[in-house]
Scaffold this active site. Structure first.
Site, PDB file in Angstrom:
ATOM      1  N   GLU A 139       8.382  -6.751   2.320  1.00 11.30           N
ATOM      2  CA  GLU A 139       7.849  -5.145   2.816  1.00 11.30           C
ATOM      3  C   GLU A 139       7.942  -4.324   3.975  1.00 11.30           C
ATOM      4  O   GLU A 139       8.346  -3.445   4.053  1.00 11.30           O
ATOM      5  CB  GLU A 139       5.431  -5.314   2.433  1.00 11.30           C
ATOM      6  CG  GLU A 139       5.277  -5.377   1.425  1.00 11.30           C
ATOM      7  CD  GLU A 139       5.119  -6.875   0.345  1.00 11.30           C
ATOM      8  OE1 GLU A 139       5.691  -7.918   1.394  1.00 11.30           O
ATOM      9  OE2 GLU A 139       5.148  -6.979  -0.670  1.00 11.30           O
ATOM     10  N   PHE A 146       1.005  -3.790  -3.560  1.00  9.04           N
ATOM     11  CA  PHE A 146      -0.692  -3.254  -3.661  1.00  9.04           C
ATOM     12  C   PHE A 146      -1.037  -2.970  -2.514  1.00  9.04           C
ATOM     13  O   PHE A 146      -0.264  -3.243  -1.709  1.00  9.04           O
ATOM     14  CB  PHE A 146      -1.353  -4.377  -3.963  1.00  9.04           C
ATOM     15  CG  PHE A 146      -1.422  -4.799  -5.406  1.00  9.04           C
ATOM     16  CD1 PHE A 146      -2.473  -4.475  -5.885  1.00  9.04           C
ATOM     17  CD2 PHE A 146      -0.524  -5.450  -6.098  1.00  9.04           C
ATOM     18  CE1 PHE A 146      -2.349  -4.835  -7.304  1.00  9.04           C
ATOM     19  CE2 PHE A 146      -0.985  -5.532  -7.539  1.00  9.04           C
ATOM     20  CZ  PHE A 146      -1.742  -5.333  -8.227  1.00  9.04           C
ATOM     21  N   HIS A 165      -5.536  -7.124  -3.557  1.00  6.02           N
ATOM     22  CA  HIS A 165      -5.348  -6.546  -3.822  1.00  6.02           C
ATOM     23  C   HIS A 165      -5.912  -5.298  -4.512  1.00  6.02           C
ATOM     24  O   HIS A 165      -6.347  -5.067  -5.291  1.00  6.02           O
ATOM     25  CB  HIS A 165      -5.106  -7.324  -5.631  1.00  6.02           C
ATOM     26  CG  HIS A 165      -3.875  -8.112  -5.629  1.00  6.02           C
ATOM     27  ND1 HIS A 165      -3.778  -9.253  -5.155  1.00  6.02           N
ATOM     28  CD2 HIS A 165      -2.623  -7.908  -6.620  1.00  6.02           C
ATOM     29  CE1 HIS A 165      -2.480  -9.558  -5.653  1.00  6.02           C
ATOM     30  NE2 HIS A 165      -1.714  -8.741  -6.368  1.00  6.02           N
TER      31      HIS A 165
END
Lengths: 373, 324
Positions: free
Chosen positions: B60, B83, B129
């Site tokens: 990420e 997410f 999540h």
């Protein structure tokens, strides 16, 4: 099934100009011309004087914290291996390369004088502002390189960082992204042996920094980082490869941080002066002076002239930086977004955050008389 | 006009912006061949090719950091973080770099970057999540934070985000990805960032919400006595906050309830409450009420519906505020 070797590699170390100023003519072929070496010599003298003056400005309270670049100026040779279209995405010990790539010298001093205008880099200079957190900017370099590839240019991005930065996750993500996307990005690790007080051997268990790039499929090389010829050649080769879309290179330049980490640091607390003395003999400036002197291109007179020139130029730069008007408080707000939202506009115009001071009429109320016991 | 889900509206906006501007590209984990884990980017790679719809390595910070470079280098990246729980590794790049570049370079380096992030709970997803971290990013100078609550707004807001010269986090409430359909014009249109919407006009209580909770607020309003008239505001943009819209409403109703999924303490409801107090002090007939997630971790899914503000809790709070 017999065992097989799944992967095998080695890291080359390149030195062309040794510490006595002796050149390996064969390896030097097609690298720097004598004219370029002379220009580098004068440039390094200028940068070293700039560095000394910056240090003194901090010590005399005229500037904030400053990271000395002394000893690492051979990195300037990387600038000779690129064109103005190529990008430099630096850390903060590459002043000599940035200046040669067109960054006006005032910018670095302004930055450390606590003025964001130091990062307001002219549009025609492809240099990103120096990056303060360690290791994060390599991803930006990779992204810029990727953009240049998608735009079908042949421009390349060079990014500079230290040995400590290769412990950061972002270094590994940047190397991986760059090789996977085949971005024209050249990673240049100035391994100066120290990350503030932590020596290289405590920073990593790998023998070289260069080998870390092997894991990502990059071409990797270690060079004598105090040898302008080796730094130039490795960069030139890496840039040529990147330009042709033939891959990413990680260059480890072995050098030494001659000064403290920054002016807020005292390296005597953690490192042996003998180490410093040994590296002082390998100074990048000394060896090119020896090289040029042997060719009859350098002598005391030339050195004095170069030093006098540097002195004059740096004095003017300091003057320019110290005479610049203090930024307006509007500047705190005006660059947060392209268009200022109403709340920031109100804060800017009033220099207040409490709502009553923002209501017309309320802010004109007299303050209560001070209460004395 | 087509009857679209939120997912389809976002997909349409991406297609149209990629067609209109060749600098626009989509990148993230599984966004290419697979069309994203929620299929938001379905069909894009087939249509625009692997250079413009990119399956990135699983990292990420790498996605965010390289997107910054792409934006600086002249592209218009739309990055997906799969997410909201995975924003953590990208936080440094987002907050310390994307948000700051314009300011720290005094306008010389800008980051026109859109970050799409599925957000919120209620879909029986695994741990990390289901969170609602919008307040963290609203607290960060230099970031715009957007969260649509309907397909129509989703399309218009995403187009605005992509065209915005600054970084925008575009949160997608996954609970309403496919919960309902709405007429969405085929033509491109924009919803301005920073403008809230009055979903229902009313007289007695102002309810402020955003994202999936807007739908629950509407349900709660159905549970209330018919003579209790509620004005429902969908923020649409978290930052910059459209305080004028809220103030105008609260000056009329004198009562305000803020509803959000995120934990109560230092949630964005606290900011709205403070600003209502600052701007509507003499108009207030009741303390501002916050109906929020509890100040705990979002539980695993067996208890997630008990964690999220329920229709019942929202209706009760509106009723209590009206009766005060």
């Amino acid at each position: 099934m017999p065992k097989k070797v799944a992967y095998k590699a080695q890291i080359e170390h390149l030195q062309i100009l040794d510490e006595n100023g002796k050149l390996d003519e064969k390896l030097a072929k097609g690298t720097l011309t004598d004219k370029q070496v002379l220009a580098l010599c004068e440039h390094i003298i200028l940068c070293r004087h700039y560095d000394e003056i910056a240090f003194k400005l901090q010590r005399s309270g005229r500037m904030g914290t400053y990271p000395q670049n002394k000893g690492q100026e051979a990195i300037a040779a990387t600038a000779m291996a690129v064109t103005r279209n190529d990008w430099m995405v630096p850390c903060y010990r590459e002043n000599s390369a940035l200046f040669l790539h067109g960054l006006p010298m005032e910018h670095i001093l302004l930055h450390w004088m606590g003025d964001e205008r130091g990062n307001q880099i002219p549009e025609d200079v492809n240099v990103m502002p120096i990056s303060i957190p360690i290791g994060t900017h390599m991803l930006h370099a990779m992204g810029i390189a990727w953009a240049k590839k998608l735009q079908k240019t042949d421009h390349v991005a060079l990014t500079y960082f230290g040995d400590g930065a290769t412990s950061e996750g972002d270094f590994h993500e940047a190397m991986n992204f760059a090789t996977v996307m085949k971005a024209p990005c050249v990673f240049i690790c100035q391994n100066n042996q120290w990350a503030i007080s932590v020596p290289r051997e405590k920073q990593m268990a790998s023998e070289t920094v260069a080998q870390k790039g092997l894991a990502y499929g990059a071409d990797c090389i270690q060079v004598d980082g105090n040898d302008v010829f080796a730094v130039y050649k490795a960069t030139k080769d890496a840039v040529a490869k990147a330009r042709k879309g033939e891959g990413v290179t990680l260059i480890e330049t072995l050098t030494y941080r001659m000064g403290d980490h920054t002016t807020a640091d005292d390296a005597r607390r953690y490192r042996d002066s003998k180490e410093l003395e040994a590296w002082a003999k390998r100074d990048p400036l000394l060896r090119i002076q020896k090289y040029l002197a042997a060719k009859g291109m350098w002598d005391d007179k030339k050195e004095k002239a170069a030093e006098a020139g540097a002195k004059e130029r740096v004095a003017q730069i300091v003057k320019n930086c110290e005479n610049i008007a203090k930024p307006s408080t509007d500047d705190i707000f005006d660059y947060t977004f392209a268009t200022l939202p109403d709340d920031l506009r109100a804060q800017r115009d009033s220099m207040r955050t409490n709502s009553l001071s923002l209501e017309p009429g309320q802010s004109t109320l007299r303050s209560p008389e001070p209460q004395h016991a | 006009m087509a009857n679209l889900t939120l997912v389809q509206a976002i997909n349409l906006a991406l297609v149209q912006e990629m067609e209109a501007d060749e600098r626009v590209m989509v990148l993230g984990e599984d966004v290419g061949k697979n069309g994203g884990v929620f299929r938001v980017t379905e069909g894009l790679q087939e249509r625009f090719g692997e250079d413009r719809v990119v399956d990135t390595p699983l990292a990420e910070s790498g996605i965010m950091g390289s997107s910054i470079g792409l934006a600086v280098g002249g592209m218009r990246p739309v990055a997906e973080i799969q997410f909201e729980g995975f924003l953590g590794p990208a936080y440094d790049q987002l907050v310390n770099h994307a948000a700051r570049y314009r300011t720290r370079s005094r306008g010389a380096v800008t980051v026109p970057l859109t970050v799409r992030v599925p957000v919120g709970g209620g879909i029986h997803a695994p741990e990390l999540h289901s969170d609602s971290p919008e307040a963290i990013y609203a607290h960060t100078p230099g970031l715009k934070v957007v969260m649509p609550a309907s397909p129509y707004d989703a399309k218009g807001l995403l187009i605005s985000a992509i065209r915005d010269p600054d970084p925008v986090i575009y949160f997608e409430p996954k609970r309403i990805y496919r919960a309902f359909r709405e007429e969405v014009p085929e033509d491109e249109y924009t919803i301005p960032i920073g403008k809230a919407k009055v979903v229902e006009e009313g007289e007695h209580v102002t309810v402020v919400s955003w994202g999936a909770m807007v739908v629950d607020c509407l349900k709660a309003m159905d549970e209330l006595p018919e003579d209790l008239s509620v004005e429902l505001i969908d923020l649409r943009t978290i930052y910059p906050l459209d305080i004028d819209c809220i103030v105008e409403s609260v000056k009329k109703t004198g009562r305000c309830v803020v509803v959000h999924e995120a934990p109560k303490t230092a949630g964005y409801g606290a900011e709205i409450t403070a600003q209502v107090m600052e701007h509507c002090f003499l108009h207030l007939e009741a303390p501002v009420q916050r109906v929020a997630g509890f100040d705990t971790f979002m539980p695993y899914y067996k208890l997630e519906l008990e964690y999220l503000p329920s229709v019942e809790r929202i209706a009760e709070a509106i009723g209590a505020c009206a009766a005060y």
